[in-house]
Motif scaffolding. Sequence first.
Motif, mmCIF file in Angstrom:
data_model
loop_
_atom_site.group_PDB
_atom_site.id
_atom_site.type_symbol
_atom_site.label_atom_id
_atom_site.label_comp_id
_atom_site.label_asym_id
_atom_site.label_seq_id
_atom_site.Cartn_x
_atom_site.Cartn_y
_atom_site.Cartn_z
ATOM 1 N N ARG A 111 0.843 -1.200 0.000
ATOM 2 C CA ARG A 111 0.000 0.000 0.000
ATOM 3 C C ARG A 111 0.880 1.253 0.000
ATOM 4 O O ARG A 111 0.613 2.197 -0.732
ATOM 5 C CB ARG A 111 -0.928 -0.021 1.214
ATOM 6 N N TYR A 112 1.917 1.266 0.833
ATOM 7 C CA TYR A 112 2.847 2.396 0.843
ATOM 8 C C TYR A 112 3.467 2.597 -0.543
ATOM 9 O O TYR A 112 3.564 3.715 -1.039
ATOM 10 C CB TYR A 112 3.970 2.181 1.862
ATOM 11 N N ARG A 167 8.388 16.871 2.554
ATOM 12 C CA ARG A 167 7.096 16.769 1.879
ATOM 13 C C ARG A 167 6.283 15.580 2.375
ATOM 14 O O ARG A 167 5.528 14.955 1.623
ATOM 15 C CB ARG A 167 7.263 16.714 0.367
ATOM 16 N N ASP A 168 6.455 15.262 3.642
ATOM 17 C CA ASP A 168 5.688 14.189 4.259
ATOM 18 C C ASP A 168 5.660 14.452 5.763
ATOM 19 O O ASP A 168 6.550 15.111 6.306
ATOM 20 C CB ASP A 168 6.313 12.820 3.960
ATOM 21 N N ASN A 169 4.643 13.952 6.404
ATOM 22 C CA ASN A 169 4.508 14.051 7.854
ATOM 23 C C ASN A 169 3.412 13.076 8.264
ATOM 24 O O ASN A 169 2.888 12.338 7.418
ATOM 25 C CB ASN A 169 4.210 15.496 8.302
ATOM 26 N N LEU A 170 3.048 13.057 9.519
ATOM 27 C CA LEU A 170 2.039 12.111 9.992
ATOM 28 C C LEU A 170 0.702 12.327 9.291
ATOM 29 O O LEU A 170 0.074 11.373 8.830
ATOM 30 C CB LEU A 170 1.875 12.222 11.511
ATOM 31 N N THR A 171 0.284 13.578 9.176
ATOM 32 C CA THR A 171 -1.004 13.878 8.545
ATOM 33 C C THR A 171 -1.036 13.404 7.103
ATOM 34 O O THR A 171 -1.974 12.712 6.680
ATOM 35 C CB THR A 171 -1.281 15.397 8.615
ATOM 36 N N LEU A 172 -0.006 13.763 6.325
ATOM 37 C CA LEU A 172 0.039 13.358 4.924
ATOM 38 C C LEU A 172 0.180 11.844 4.784
ATOM 39 O O LEU A 172 -0.414 11.234 3.891
ATOM 40 C CB LEU A 172 1.194 14.058 4.203
ATOM 41 N N ASN A 173 0.946 11.237 5.677
ATOM 42 C CA ASN A 173 1.149 9.795 5.635
ATOM 43 C C ASN A 173 -0.175 9.059 5.816
ATOM 44 O O ASN A 173 -0.508 8.139 5.067
ATOM 45 C CB ASN A 173 2.149 9.404 6.723
ATOM 46 N N LEU A 177 -2.260 7.037 2.892
ATOM 47 C CA LEU A 177 -2.494 5.611 3.121
ATOM 48 C C LEU A 177 -3.981 5.274 3.013
ATOM 49 O O LEU A 177 -4.357 4.252 2.450
ATOM 50 C CB LEU A 177 -1.962 5.221 4.501
ATOM 51 N N VAL A 178 -4.826 6.161 3.528
ATOM 52 C CA VAL A 178 -6.266 5.911 3.582
ATOM 53 C C VAL A 178 -6.993 6.410 2.335
ATOM 54 O O VAL A 178 -7.864 5.726 1.804
ATOM 55 C CB VAL A 178 -6.870 6.576 4.847
#
Length: 192
Positions: A111-112, A167-173, A177-178
């Motif tokens: 998925r990642y 250009r990534d963080n917990l929110t974007l991750n 993913l979802v």
Amino acid sequence: MEPEHSLSSKRWLLAALVLFLLQITILYVMGRVPICECGYIKLFEPGVNSPGNSQHLADWYTPSHIIHGFLFYGFGWLVLRRASKSERLALAVFIEAAWEIAENSSLIIDRYRNATMALGYSGDSILNSAMDTVFMALGFLFAARAPVWLTVSIAIVFELFTGWLIRDNLTLNVLMLVWPVEAIKVWQGAIG
């Protein structure tokens, strides 16, 4: 003779440790590599799209795991108000360990690769996964002692800084993913 509260706290801390060791054991049984296949251990891996990402002690996703600790502390406080901090920590370790195991399953790795900027992602080393849980616990312990405004401020700074830098963080991750957004994937892929 020890007070009952102290004995109970020690039992919950032992439960958290057992869950942590169970996470490591399950990852080993799953065939995860103990350390980076490069054969050495770094304190910090600065490359985001590098083979060393998610393989060493810390990387640019470490702030996300600290934020997990902040969030799990808040969740534990909301749902287990009468519970001790040790009980809440055991719950947090359980959640983080479950995520670390799921994150390193072929389903989530694929998925990642398909939905996020992590095109070459092959999963975490056991060392990195274990350290993710340690950083979560440190975030939890910080949130248990710090004022809410400070914890929230640090989480926002972490999110903004890593969002700007990699250009990534917990929110974007979580979002990617979802509910992958192609425009975000293109923007993330433009990192140089």
